[in-house]
Scaffold this motif. Structure first.
Motif, mmCIF file in Angstrom:
data_model
loop_
_atom_site.group_PDB
_atom_site.id
_atom_site.type_symbol
_atom_site.label_atom_id
_atom_site.label_comp_id
_atom_site.label_asym_id
_atom_site.label_seq_id
_atom_site.Cartn_x
_atom_site.Cartn_y
_atom_site.Cartn_z
ATOM 1 N N THR A 180 13.340 -6.075 -6.636
ATOM 2 C CA THR A 180 11.877 -5.972 -6.591
ATOM 3 C C THR A 180 11.508 -5.191 -5.330
ATOM 4 O O THR A 180 12.366 -4.988 -4.456
ATOM 5 C CB THR A 180 11.183 -7.356 -6.476
ATOM 6 O OG1 THR A 180 11.579 -7.955 -5.231
ATOM 7 C CG2 THR A 180 11.521 -8.286 -7.622
ATOM 8 N N GLY A 181 10.247 -4.825 -5.232
ATOM 9 C CA GLY A 181 9.776 -4.219 -3.989
ATOM 10 C C GLY A 181 9.921 -5.191 -2.829
ATOM 11 O O GLY A 181 10.335 -4.819 -1.732
ATOM 12 N N MET A 182 9.589 -6.453 -3.067
ATOM 13 C CA MET A 182 9.702 -7.441 -1.989
ATOM 14 C C MET A 182 11.152 -7.625 -1.557
ATOM 15 O O MET A 182 11.422 -7.891 -0.383
ATOM 16 C CB MET A 182 9.096 -8.781 -2.413
ATOM 17 C CG MET A 182 7.573 -8.788 -2.540
ATOM 18 S SD MET A 182 6.667 -7.920 -1.236
ATOM 19 C CE MET A 182 7.234 -8.767 0.225
ATOM 20 N N TYR A 214 -0.269 -4.639 1.610
ATOM 21 C CA TYR A 214 0.042 -5.407 0.402
ATOM 22 C C TYR A 214 0.139 -6.901 0.743
ATOM 23 O O TYR A 214 0.817 -7.282 1.705
ATOM 24 C CB TYR A 214 1.350 -4.878 -0.185
ATOM 25 C CG TYR A 214 1.772 -5.604 -1.435
ATOM 26 C CD1 TYR A 214 1.059 -5.441 -2.618
ATOM 27 C CD2 TYR A 214 2.853 -6.460 -1.433
ATOM 28 C CE1 TYR A 214 1.424 -6.114 -3.767
ATOM 29 C CE2 TYR A 214 3.238 -7.133 -2.587
ATOM 30 C CZ TYR A 214 2.515 -6.962 -3.747
ATOM 31 O OH TYR A 214 2.871 -7.620 -4.875
ATOM 32 N N THR A 229 3.576 -8.481 1.294
ATOM 33 C CA THR A 229 4.221 -8.076 2.554
ATOM 34 C C THR A 229 3.644 -8.903 3.700
ATOM 35 O O THR A 229 4.377 -9.378 4.575
ATOM 36 C CB THR A 229 3.995 -6.568 2.807
ATOM 37 O OG1 THR A 229 4.339 -5.846 1.622
ATOM 38 C CG2 THR A 229 4.832 -6.069 3.956
ATOM 39 N N GLU A 239 1.643 1.286 5.858
ATOM 40 C CA GLU A 239 1.352 1.444 4.443
ATOM 41 C C GLU A 239 0.180 2.406 4.368
ATOM 42 O O GLU A 239 -0.820 2.224 5.068
ATOM 43 C CB GLU A 239 0.977 0.075 3.845
ATOM 44 C CG GLU A 239 0.868 0.074 2.333
ATOM 45 C CD GLU A 239 0.573 -1.327 1.782
ATOM 46 O OE1 GLU A 239 1.230 -2.296 2.199
ATOM 47 O OE2 GLU A 239 -0.346 -1.436 0.952
ATOM 48 N N ASP A 277 5.638 2.140 3.544
ATOM 49 C CA ASP A 277 5.514 1.755 2.140
ATOM 50 C C ASP A 277 4.762 2.894 1.440
ATOM 51 O O ASP A 277 3.572 3.092 1.671
ATOM 52 C CB ASP A 277 4.748 0.427 2.056
ATOM 53 C CG ASP A 277 4.611 -0.098 0.622
ATOM 54 O OD1 ASP A 277 4.676 0.716 -0.317
ATOM 55 O OD2 ASP A 277 4.413 -1.318 0.461
ATOM 56 N N THR A 291 4.434 3.322 -1.886
ATOM 57 C CA THR A 291 4.236 2.947 -3.288
ATOM 58 C C THR A 291 3.015 3.615 -3.921
ATOM 59 O O THR A 291 3.070 4.062 -5.070
ATOM 60 C CB THR A 291 4.075 1.409 -3.385
ATOM 61 O OG1 THR A 291 5.266 0.797 -2.879
ATOM 62 C CG2 THR A 291 3.821 0.956 -4.802
ATOM 63 N N PHE A 292 1.912 3.697 -3.178
ATOM 64 C CA PHE A 292 0.652 4.133 -3.779
ATOM 65 C C PHE A 292 0.640 5.594 -4.212
ATOM 66 O O PHE A 292 0.045 5.930 -5.230
ATOM 67 C CB PHE A 292 -0.523 3.864 -2.823
ATOM 68 C CG PHE A 292 -1.263 2.600 -3.140
ATOM 69 C CD1 PHE A 292 -0.572 1.435 -3.430
ATOM 70 C CD2 PHE A 292 -2.648 2.560 -3.170
ATOM 71 C CE1 PHE A 292 -1.237 0.261 -3.740
ATOM 72 C CE2 PHE A 292 -3.330 1.400 -3.483
ATOM 73 C CZ PHE A 292 -2.628 0.247 -3.768
ATOM 74 N N MET A 312 9.804 2.917 1.910
ATOM 75 C CA MET A 312 9.975 1.768 1.020
ATOM 76 C C MET A 312 9.112 2.005 -0.222
ATOM 77 O O MET A 312 8.031 2.605 -0.127
ATOM 78 C CB MET A 312 9.537 0.494 1.761
ATOM 79 C CG MET A 312 9.550 -0.764 0.922
ATOM 80 S SD MET A 312 7.922 -1.077 0.233
ATOM 81 C CE MET A 312 8.331 -2.181 -1.105
ATOM 82 N N SER A 347 7.813 0.004 -4.011
ATOM 83 C CA SER A 347 7.895 -0.882 -5.158
ATOM 84 C C SER A 347 8.002 0.076 -6.341
ATOM 85 O O SER A 347 7.012 0.682 -6.753
ATOM 86 C CB SER A 347 6.635 -1.750 -5.270
ATOM 87 O OG SER A 347 6.630 -2.383 -6.541
ATOM 88 N N THR A 373 8.357 -0.714 -9.217
ATOM 89 C CA THR A 373 7.583 -1.369 -10.273
ATOM 90 C C THR A 373 6.354 -0.531 -10.650
ATOM 91 O O THR A 373 5.884 -0.596 -11.782
ATOM 92 C CB THR A 373 7.072 -2.728 -9.725
ATOM 93 O OG1 THR A 373 8.154 -3.447 -9.145
ATOM 94 C CG2 THR A 373 6.397 -3.549 -10.784
ATOM 95 N N LYS A 374 5.834 0.207 -9.685
ATOM 96 C CA LYS A 374 4.546 0.869 -9.839
ATOM 97 C C LYS A 374 4.754 2.283 -10.393
ATOM 98 O O LYS A 374 5.279 2.440 -11.471
ATOM 99 C CB LYS A 374 3.798 0.837 -8.494
ATOM 100 C CG LYS A 374 3.850 -0.533 -7.798
ATOM 101 C CD LYS A 374 3.167 -1.650 -8.568
ATOM 102 C CE LYS A 374 3.478 -3.037 -8.029
ATOM 103 N NZ LYS A 374 3.311 -3.247 -6.616
ATOM 104 N N LEU A 385 -0.136 -2.154 -10.604
ATOM 105 C CA LEU A 385 -0.720 -0.814 -10.648
ATOM 106 C C LEU A 385 0.384 0.173 -11.005
ATOM 107 O O LEU A 385 1.559 -0.176 -11.046
ATOM 108 C CB LEU A 385 -1.315 -0.456 -9.267
ATOM 109 C CG LEU A 385 -0.352 -0.530 -8.079
ATOM 110 C CD1 LEU A 385 0.030 0.848 -7.579
ATOM 111 C CD2 LEU A 385 -0.969 -1.324 -6.945
HETATM 112 C C1 LIG Z 1 3.671 -4.192 -5.646
HETATM 113 C C2 LIG Z 1 3.775 -3.753 -4.244
HETATM 114 C C3 LIG Z 1 4.775 -4.250 -3.394
HETATM 115 C C4 LIG Z 1 5.763 -5.331 -3.829
HETATM 116 O O1 LIG Z 1 6.579 -4.896 -4.858
HETATM 117 P P1 LIG Z 1 7.146 -5.869 -6.040
HETATM 118 O O2 LIG Z 1 7.893 -4.918 -6.885
HETATM 119 O O3 LIG Z 1 5.982 -6.515 -6.693
HETATM 120 O O4 LIG Z 1 8.009 -6.882 -5.363
HETATM 121 C C5 LIG Z 1 4.826 -3.772 -2.099
HETATM 122 N N1 LIG Z 1 3.940 -2.845 -1.647
HETATM 123 C C6 LIG Z 1 2.971 -2.349 -2.438
HETATM 124 C C7 LIG Z 1 2.033 -1.339 -1.884
HETATM 125 C C8 LIG Z 1 2.852 -2.777 -3.750
HETATM 126 O O5 LIG Z 1 1.871 -2.297 -4.521
#
Ligand SMILES: *Cc1c(COP(=O)(O)O)cnc(C)c1O
Length: 387
Positions: free
Chosen positions: A79-81, A104, A107, A147, A176, A178-179, A196, A198, A200-201, A330
């Protein structure tokens, strides 16, 4: 294949770290769904020996993500975490971390409830203020956690300026990303030490798997992360790596569509009588619009806005949305909507939420890649419930 760093981004999405499988020529990466690998002989392991330590499907994803971020080493996690927790395991009692004060929720929870209890001092600082950052750094400071854009307030941190300051004080920087995803923003190229994600996004993009990543071009840091990935055991499973490899191939196309849809909706919302503020770095009204144009090539698909009213209006509006799904997360192809105050950021103490502006009128959207006309029509009918 040849040095993929010379290929353009959209090509690297499809080819970096990947290639026909040496065993049978499979064009798509086989899922090496195995926990262990046969030794070639006595005291003679092959390239892989055990999947926690390494797996060919995972290695392809790790190489691909490293290439996309302009790094040399990638590591993927369940996972991201898990990626964040593994990175933060590099620090220990007596160390000091400076962390952006708007980030986040998970975090924030990990830092305040897990990391801090290990005797690591964590200071939350508004990293938009370089003097405040400079003042917060002590001889014990090991890292700055960034972030940008932040979630959900869409504040930006100047990556080049913060990295330069950190480097001068011998402090490592972690961002981070991710966005925006590496399609729009590549922190390593601006001087950041570790990225870093996630995954997932946006990187996976289809809301069907959770995952995380750490990417660097620093050999010493890569060695430590590699050690921790194996020692802590939170690496991504082969099947999930296959899904992320499949999802990331369309990142360029998806990010263009997310970006265009989100910007069109942000502009439309800004003119709507039921909206008091739109927080989108692509709008000239955003206080850091110039920085957004300077350090990224797009704005992504996620942003926030404030509606007229509070809890009751937010409830009526969110319950009236039909196409926008009321859900956390997201970065998927489908549009999601949520209220950070009661959903994604509920783990943040109430007084902190209020102080930084995560109040009941704040709504966050993850704009998908549907037709923008249908998305605007949905928001329009739902906003009709509150004016
Ligand atoms: C979702 C998210 C995370 C955590 O990631 P997971 O995959 O849910 O563990 C960390 N940082 C940001 C900006 C996120 O959107």
């Amino acid at each position: 294949m040849a040095d993929s760093s010379e290929l353009r981004f959209a090509t690297r999405l499809i080819h970096a770290g990947q290639g026909p499988d040496p065993a049978h020529g499979a064009v798509m990466p086989p899922i090496y769904q195995t926990s262990t690998f046969a030794f070639k002989g006595f005291d003679e392991p092959g390239t892989y020996d055990y999947t926690r330590s390494g797996n060919p499907t995972r290695a392809q994803l790790e190489a691909c993500l490293a290439s996309l971020e302009g790094g040399t080493h990638g590591f993927v996690f369940s996972t991201g975490m898990a990626a964040t927790a593994t990175m933060l395991s590099d620090f220990c009692c007596g160390d000091h971390l400076v962390v952006h004060d708007d980030l986040y929720g998970g975090t924030y929870r990990l830092l305040t409830e897990v990391v801090a209890s290990r005797g690591i001092a964590v200071d939350f600082v508004d990293l938009r203020d370089l003097d405040a950052l400079d003042a917060a750094i002590t001889p014990a400071t090991r890292a700055i956690w960034i972030e940008t854009p932040t979630n959900p307030l869409m504040n930006l941190v100047d990556l080049a300026a913060v990295s330069e300051l950190a480097r001068a004080r011998s402090v490592m920087t972690i961002c981070d990303n991710t966005f925006l995803s590496p399609y729009f923003q590549r922190p390593l190229e601006l001087g950041v030490d570790v990225v870093m994600h996630s995954t997932t996004k946006y990187i996976n993009g289809h809301s069907d798997v959770v995952g995380g990543a750490l990417i660097t071009r620093d050999e010493a840091i890569a060695e430590r992360i590699g050690f921790l990935q194996n020692a802590l055991g939170a690496a991504e499973a082969p099947f999930d790596c296959f899904l992320v490899l499949r999802g990331v191939k369309t990142l360029a196309l998806r990010m263009e569509a997310h970006n265009a849809n989100a910007l069109a909706i942000a502009r439309w919302l800004e003119a709507h009588p039921a909206i008091t503020q739109v927080l989108h770095p692509g709008l000239p009204s955003h206080p850091q619009h110039a920085l957004a144009l300077r350090q990224a090539t797009g704005f992504g698909g996620t942003f926030s806005f404030r509606i007229k009213g509070g809890r009751e209006e937010a409830r009526r509006f969110l319950e009236a949305c039909e196409l926008f799904i009321l859900a956390e997360s997201l970065g998927g192809v489908e549009s999601l909507i949520e209220q950070p105050y009661t959903m994604t950021h509920v783990s943040m103490p109430e007084e902190v939420r209020r102080r930084i502006g995560i109040t009941e009128d704040l709504i966050r959207v993850s704009v998908g890649i549907e037709h923008v006309g249908d998305l605007i029509a949905d928001l329009d009918q739902a906003l009709g419930r509150i004016v």
